[in-house]
Design a protein around this motif. Structure first.
Motif, PDB file in Angstrom:
ATOM      1  N   ILE A 141      -8.685 -36.212  -3.799  1.00 58.05           N
ATOM      2  CA  ILE A 141      -9.589 -36.464  -2.683  1.00 58.05           C
ATOM      3  C   ILE A 141      -8.995 -35.956  -1.376  1.00 58.05           C
ATOM      4  O   ILE A 141      -9.686 -35.424  -0.516  1.00 58.05           O
ATOM      5  CB  ILE A 141      -9.925 -37.978  -2.608  1.00 58.05           C
ATOM      6  N   GLU A 142      -7.666 -36.077  -1.260  1.00 57.42           N
ATOM      7  CA  GLU A 142      -7.021 -35.620  -0.029  1.00 57.42           C
ATOM      8  C   GLU A 142      -6.657 -34.136  -0.070  1.00 57.42           C
ATOM      9  O   GLU A 142      -6.011 -33.627   0.846  1.00 57.42           O
ATOM     10  CB  GLU A 142      -5.781 -36.490   0.251  1.00 57.42           C
ATOM     11  N   GLY A 143      -7.061 -33.467  -1.150  1.00 54.09           N
ATOM     12  CA  GLY A 143      -6.888 -32.018  -1.213  1.00 54.09           C
ATOM     13  C   GLY A 143      -5.465 -31.566  -1.499  1.00 54.09           C
ATOM     14  O   GLY A 143      -5.145 -30.400  -1.293  1.00 54.09           O
ATOM     15  N   ARG A 144      -4.616 -32.465  -1.983  1.00 50.83           N
ATOM     16  CA  ARG A 144      -3.239 -32.058  -2.254  1.00 50.83           C
ATOM     17  C   ARG A 144      -3.083 -31.436  -3.631  1.00 50.83           C
ATOM     18  O   ARG A 144      -2.105 -30.768  -3.908  1.00 50.83           O
ATOM     19  CB  ARG A 144      -2.286 -33.266  -2.106  1.00 50.83           C
ATOM     20  N   ILE A 145      -4.051 -31.688  -4.500  1.00 47.20           N
ATOM     21  CA  ILE A 145      -4.003 -31.105  -5.845  1.00 47.20           C
ATOM     22  C   ILE A 145      -5.447 -30.769  -6.222  1.00 47.20           C
ATOM     23  O   ILE A 145      -6.377 -31.480  -5.833  1.00 47.20           O
ATOM     24  CB  ILE A 145      -3.309 -32.084  -6.851  1.00 47.20           C
ATOM     25  N   SER A 146      -5.641 -29.652  -6.935  1.00 44.28           N
ATOM     26  CA  SER A 146      -7.014 -29.263  -7.265  1.00 44.28           C
ATOM     27  C   SER A 146      -7.539 -30.144  -8.399  1.00 44.28           C
ATOM     28  O   SER A 146      -6.775 -30.608  -9.244  1.00 44.28           O
ATOM     29  CB  SER A 146      -7.083 -27.783  -7.651  1.00 44.28           C
ATOM     30  N   PRO A 147      -8.846 -30.386  -8.421  1.00 43.42           N
ATOM     31  CA  PRO A 147      -9.426 -31.242  -9.466  1.00 43.42           C
ATOM     32  C   PRO A 147      -9.081 -30.755 -10.865  1.00 43.42           C
ATOM     33  O   PRO A 147      -8.844 -31.557 -11.766  1.00 43.42           O
ATOM     34  CB  PRO A 147     -10.931 -31.127  -9.223  1.00 43.42           C
ATOM     35  N   PHE A 148      -8.994 -29.439 -11.026  1.00 39.77           N
ATOM     36  CA  PHE A 148      -8.764 -28.873 -12.352  1.00 39.77           C
ATOM     37  C   PHE A 148      -7.326 -29.101 -12.788  1.00 39.77           C
ATOM     38  O   PHE A 148      -7.063 -29.442 -13.936  1.00 39.77           O
ATOM     39  CB  PHE A 148      -9.122 -27.390 -12.324  1.00 39.77           C
ATOM     40  N   GLU A 149      -6.406 -28.910 -11.849  1.00 45.28           N
ATOM     41  CA  GLU A 149      -5.010 -29.144 -12.189  1.00 45.28           C
ATOM     42  C   GLU A 149      -4.792 -30.633 -12.487  1.00 45.28           C
ATOM     43  O   GLU A 149      -4.094 -30.997 -13.436  1.00 45.28           O
ATOM     44  CB  GLU A 149      -4.099 -28.697 -11.046  1.00 45.28           C
ATOM     45  N   ALA A 150      -5.395 -31.476 -11.673  1.00 40.58           N
ATOM     46  CA  ALA A 150      -5.272 -32.922 -11.877  1.00 40.58           C
ATOM     47  C   ALA A 150      -5.796 -33.310 -13.255  1.00 40.58           C
ATOM     48  O   ALA A 150      -5.167 -34.089 -13.980  1.00 40.58           O
ATOM     49  CB  ALA A 150      -6.042 -33.658 -10.787  1.00 40.58           C
ATOM     50  N   ALA A 151      -6.920 -32.738 -13.628  1.00 39.29           N
ATOM     51  CA  ALA A 151      -7.517 -33.061 -14.925  1.00 39.29           C
ATOM     52  C   ALA A 151      -6.595 -32.617 -16.060  1.00 39.29           C
ATOM     53  O   ALA A 151      -6.413 -33.329 -17.052  1.00 39.29           O
ATOM     54  CB  ALA A 151      -8.886 -32.395 -15.049  1.00 39.29           C
ATOM     55  N   ARG A 152      -5.996 -31.444 -15.890  1.00 39.25           N
ATOM     56  CA  ARG A 152      -5.074 -30.946 -16.919  1.00 39.25           C
ATOM     57  C   ARG A 152      -3.871 -31.861 -17.055  1.00 39.25           C
ATOM     58  O   ARG A 152      -3.408 -32.131 -18.166  1.00 39.25           O
ATOM     59  CB  ARG A 152      -4.626 -29.523 -16.591  1.00 39.25           C
ATOM     60  N   SER A 153      -3.393 -32.321 -15.928  1.00 37.57           N
ATOM     61  CA  SER A 153      -2.228 -33.199 -15.959  1.00 37.57           C
ATOM     62  C   SER A 153      -2.562 -34.544 -16.617  1.00 37.57           C
ATOM     63  O   SER A 153      -1.802 -35.057 -17.443  1.00 37.57           O
ATOM     64  CB  SER A 153      -1.712 -33.359 -14.521  1.00 37.57           C
ATOM     65  N   LEU A 154      -3.721 -35.104 -16.286  1.00 41.88           N
ATOM     66  CA  LEU A 154      -4.139 -36.359 -16.924  1.00 41.88           C
ATOM     67  C   LEU A 154      -4.350 -36.169 -18.423  1.00 41.88           C
ATOM     68  O   LEU A 154      -4.036 -37.050 -19.229  1.00 41.88           O
ATOM     69  CB  LEU A 154      -5.431 -36.881 -16.283  1.00 41.88           C
ATOM     70  N   MET A 155      -4.878 -35.006 -18.793  1.00 50.16           N
ATOM     71  CA  MET A 155      -5.107 -34.734 -20.211  1.00 50.16           C
ATOM     72  C   MET A 155      -3.787 -34.706 -20.980  1.00 50.16           C
ATOM     73  O   MET A 155      -3.724 -35.159 -22.126  1.00 50.16           O
ATOM     74  CB  MET A 155      -5.824 -33.387 -20.384  1.00 50.16           C
ATOM     75  N   SER A 156      -2.742 -34.166 -20.352  1.00 49.22           N
ATOM     76  CA  SER A 156      -1.427 -34.151 -21.001  1.00 49.22           C
ATOM     77  C   SER A 156      -0.961 -35.573 -21.267  1.00 49.22           C
ATOM     78  O   SER A 156      -0.413 -35.876 -22.321  1.00 49.22           O
ATOM     79  CB  SER A 156      -0.404 -33.433 -20.124  1.00 49.22           C
ATOM     80  N   SER A 157      -1.197 -36.453 -20.294  1.00 52.50           N
ATOM     81  CA  SER A 157      -0.844 -37.858 -20.496  1.00 52.50           C
ATOM     82  C   SER A 157      -1.641 -38.443 -21.646  1.00 52.50           C
ATOM     83  O   SER A 157      -1.128 -39.214 -22.450  1.00 52.50           O
ATOM     84  CB  SER A 157      -1.147 -38.667 -19.233  1.00 52.50           C
ATOM     85  N   PHE A 158      -2.895 -38.076 -21.713  1.00 56.35           N
ATOM     86  CA  PHE A 158      -3.784 -38.635 -22.732  1.00 56.35           C
ATOM     87  C   PHE A 158      -3.394 -38.162 -24.132  1.00 56.35           C
ATOM     88  O   PHE A 158      -3.263 -38.959 -25.054  1.00 56.35           O
ATOM     89  CB  PHE A 158      -5.227 -38.238 -22.414  1.00 56.35           C
ATOM     90  N   THR A 159      -3.203 -36.861 -24.273  1.00 57.36           N
ATOM     91  CA  THR A 159      -2.894 -36.340 -25.603  1.00 57.36           C
ATOM     92  C   THR A 159      -1.418 -36.536 -25.944  1.00 57.36           C
ATOM     93  O   THR A 159      -1.026 -36.326 -27.083  1.00 57.36           O
ATOM     94  CB  THR A 159      -3.255 -34.841 -25.724  1.00 57.36           C
ATOM     95  N   GLY A 160      -0.625 -36.917 -24.924  1.00 47.79           N
ATOM     96  CA  GLY A 160       0.761 -37.273 -25.204  1.00 47.79           C
ATOM     97  C   GLY A 160       1.679 -36.103 -25.420  1.00 47.79           C
ATOM     98  O   GLY A 160       2.784 -36.244 -25.898  1.00 47.79           O
ATOM     99  N   ASP A 161       1.213 -34.921 -25.089  1.00 47.58           N
ATOM    100  CA  ASP A 161       2.108 -33.767 -25.161  1.00 47.58           C
ATOM    101  C   ASP A 161       1.775 -32.825 -24.018  1.00 47.58           C
ATOM    102  O   ASP A 161       0.946 -33.127 -23.181  1.00 47.58           O
ATOM    103  CB  ASP A 161       1.967 -33.051 -26.505  1.00 47.58           C
ATOM    104  N   ASN A 162       2.453 -31.690 -23.987  1.00 45.04           N
ATOM    105  CA  ASN A 162       2.190 -30.749 -22.904  1.00 45.04           C
ATOM    106  C   ASN A 162       1.465 -29.513 -23.404  1.00 45.04           C
ATOM    107  O   ASN A 162       1.534 -28.455 -22.808  1.00 45.04           O
ATOM    108  CB  ASN A 162       3.501 -30.369 -22.214  1.00 45.04           C
ATOM    109  N   SER A 163       0.768 -29.664 -24.522  1.00 42.09           N
ATOM    110  CA  SER A 163       0.044 -28.523 -25.064  1.00 42.09           C
ATOM    111  C   SER A 163      -0.940 -28.042 -24.024  1.00 42.09           C
ATOM    112  O   SER A 163      -1.623 -28.815 -23.370  1.00 42.09           O
ATOM    113  CB  SER A 163      -0.702 -28.937 -26.325  1.00 42.09           C
ATOM    114  N   ASP A 164      -1.006 -26.741 -23.861  1.00 40.24           N
ATOM    115  CA  ASP A 164      -1.905 -26.185 -22.861  1.00 40.24           C
ATOM    116  C   ASP A 164      -3.298 -26.057 -23.454  1.00 40.24           C
ATOM    117  O   ASP A 164      -3.595 -25.130 -24.206  1.00 40.24           O
ATOM    118  CB  ASP A 164      -1.396 -24.819 -22.416  1.00 40.24           C
TER     119      ASP A 164
END
Lengths: 357, 357
Positions: A331-354
């Protein structure tokens, strides 16, 4: 006749609701299925209450129940009814439903989709009052909207209630939109025929109807076409017909009927019924009723997948923990929505698979 | 000026595109960022091509690039432009964009959202031809819609292209809807101001505009208000103003201007610009521009999460294997959509945990 029809202690709502739930839990699955298939509306009510429950153990029992009832479902005519508040949907359903029972030998279930509804005894009583004559018929079953936060939740519960009502022998399922906004699309996606009620009036007033809603309608009824409204109803009818002529041709080869109706004077009801009959005859010959149901089933499969994915994502401990911080950074524009989503997805899937986007 | 502007072998489209991609891969991240920040439009083009690529290695580099450019983005006015095919969007953008560059000292980037677009040299050339004067200005950057299957994909790429254009110093981003249907909502969700172009005409013709689209507009332009159309344009303007009066009051305290404009005769352009300026001044004072951008950022975060979840679900080997069978069973009514979804979810999460719905 609704889920609390056997209730003799109306003043104690919540304790009683718990009592019903408790009673229900004591019933075996086979008892419930047997009751439903025999058309026991008390049992049907309990089953719908079960389906609406969010408790994990209820969800499992509900899934078993739906599985048992599914082979006995699908053989009704599913009719959606929409219109702005004040158009008289309840009065119309009362009159139309009573006609179906008395003159057409039908069994009518009335369900509602209202994502804004809350658990309250008031609304349940309200419903009884709204459709008094219909609710007294043993051939009618009236059920208010499940109360739930999300439209998706209300939709799932209503879809499951349809299956249960059909298994209980109801051959006409009327689904009313109560809330305004998105619920029309939701109801459209679970019915065979979508009926739009309009108020008498023309021009500017018609513009109050979202164009998209007009485009969904299979049948249009100018309601309250009585007394002083008669002339305005005729104008509205002409206006609607004119608007419909601007639409591209219906690939189903169905010309949308525009009927005048008064629930007060009980006029127009039979014409509407004949249109409905004609629609189903035509639709079964052309095959679009069956085709539509298949598309709806796939749509609901995808919706259900989406809902479960969403829930399991946001309930995931790591995601739930990170979400507030990540959202703030986006929201404060420090990270793009897409990058944020990718990072959360890594947490969700439990690995760093791209995961490819 | 577009992504192929440096192309001297126009007859060999695909090999050349590959060559561009190859060149791009040889560039270091810091070189690209430096080029973009210096306003090098050739570099900007390559960066957008990178962002549009679906290759995994490109996706990683693109993510790095966006991260570097993000702090330099956000300082433009983002303007969405929509209207039915034939309303003259390209001609308007050509005239309006040229006015902004020549009279207002602006740098103008024009992006498009067209979920139906395919990779083809034709459409790229088409774009150049459509906005010939504008495309020749060194202060303009014109980029056709990314070609992609899903609207979600097109939307993400366009959002990222906005960031890159802003980092390259473009202070006015015009985003054109090209496809019909859903793309208006998508464009609305990435701009500050949404402009609707209408054709001269009234009554029935206005009904051709989806009501929802009218409701999204911050500024309405009756385009092609010239020659024989002048009288019809005045009628249309009166009709639109009348329709707007029926809307509930705008909480932003913004009265939607309705302007007449001819790109042919270059009339009305300055008035439109003054409206745009007024909108941004008013919006910054009231705070709704900033508020809207925050809401959009959260919206895109949720959309991105949804898209990634969807992709990782359907690309999951067990899910992909079961999907055709499960779908068939759902369509044929042998299993309910909800039960099917629960079963697929178990395959996805790899356990039998009962995910609450």
């Amino acid at each position: 006749m609704n889920d609390l029809s056997s209730d003799s202690h109306r003043q104690e709502v919540n304790p009683h609701l718990r009592q019903i739930l408790k009673k229900k839990m004591d019933l075996s699955l086979s008892q419930m299925v047997k009751g439903i298939l025999q058309g026991d509306t008390g049992m049907l009510s309990r089953a719908i209450t079960l389906v609406e429950s969010t408790r994990a153990e209820d969800r499992n029992l509900a899934a078993d129940l739906i599985r048992e009832c599914l082979p006995h479902s699908g053989r009704s005519q599913r009719i959606g009814i929409t219109g702005v508040p004040g158009v008289g949907k309840s009065t119309f359903i009362e009159t139309f439903g009573s006609y179906l029972i008395q003159k057409q030998n039908r069994k009518v279930a009335v369900l509602a989709v209202d994502p804004s509804s809350q658990v309250s005894h008031g609304s349940i009583l309200g419903d009884k009052t709204r459709m008094e004559a219909l609710s007294q018929s043993p051939l009618a079953f009236i059920r208010p909207s499940p109360s739930a936060g999300s439209l998706g939740g209300v939709a799932r519960k209503t879809r499951e209630a349809i299956i249960l009502c059909e298994a209980a022998g109801f051959d006409t399922i009327i689904i009313e939109t109560v809330g305004v906004g998105q619920s029309e699309t939701t109801v459209k996606s679970m019915v065979d025929l979508f009926m739009l009620l309009l108020l008498p009036g023309a021009g500017d007033e018609l513009q109050g109807i979202k164009k998209g809603i007009m485009e969904m309608a299979d049948l249009i009824v100018i309601h309250k076409a009585d007394g002083d409204n008669a002339k305005r109803a005729n104008l509205a009818s002409a206006d609607v017909r004119r608007a419909l002529r601007l639409y591209p041709e219906d690939p189903r080869e169905w010309t949308i009927p525009v009927e005048l109706c008064s629930s007060l004077e009980e006029t127009g009801i039979e014409d509407i019924w004949m249109d409905v009959e004609k629609f189903f005859r035509h639709g079964e010959i052309k095959g679009f009723i069956q085709e539509n149901r298949k598309e709806q089933a796939e749509f609901w499969l995808r919706e259900s997948v989406g809902e479960l994915l969403h829930d399991s994502f946001f309930q995931h401990p790591r995601v739930a923990k990170q979400w507030p911080t990540v959202k703030k950074e986006v929201i404060e524009g420090r990270i793009s929505p897409f990058e944020a989503a990718r990072s959360l997805m890594s947490s969700f899937t439990g690995d760093n698979s791209d995961l490819s986007v």
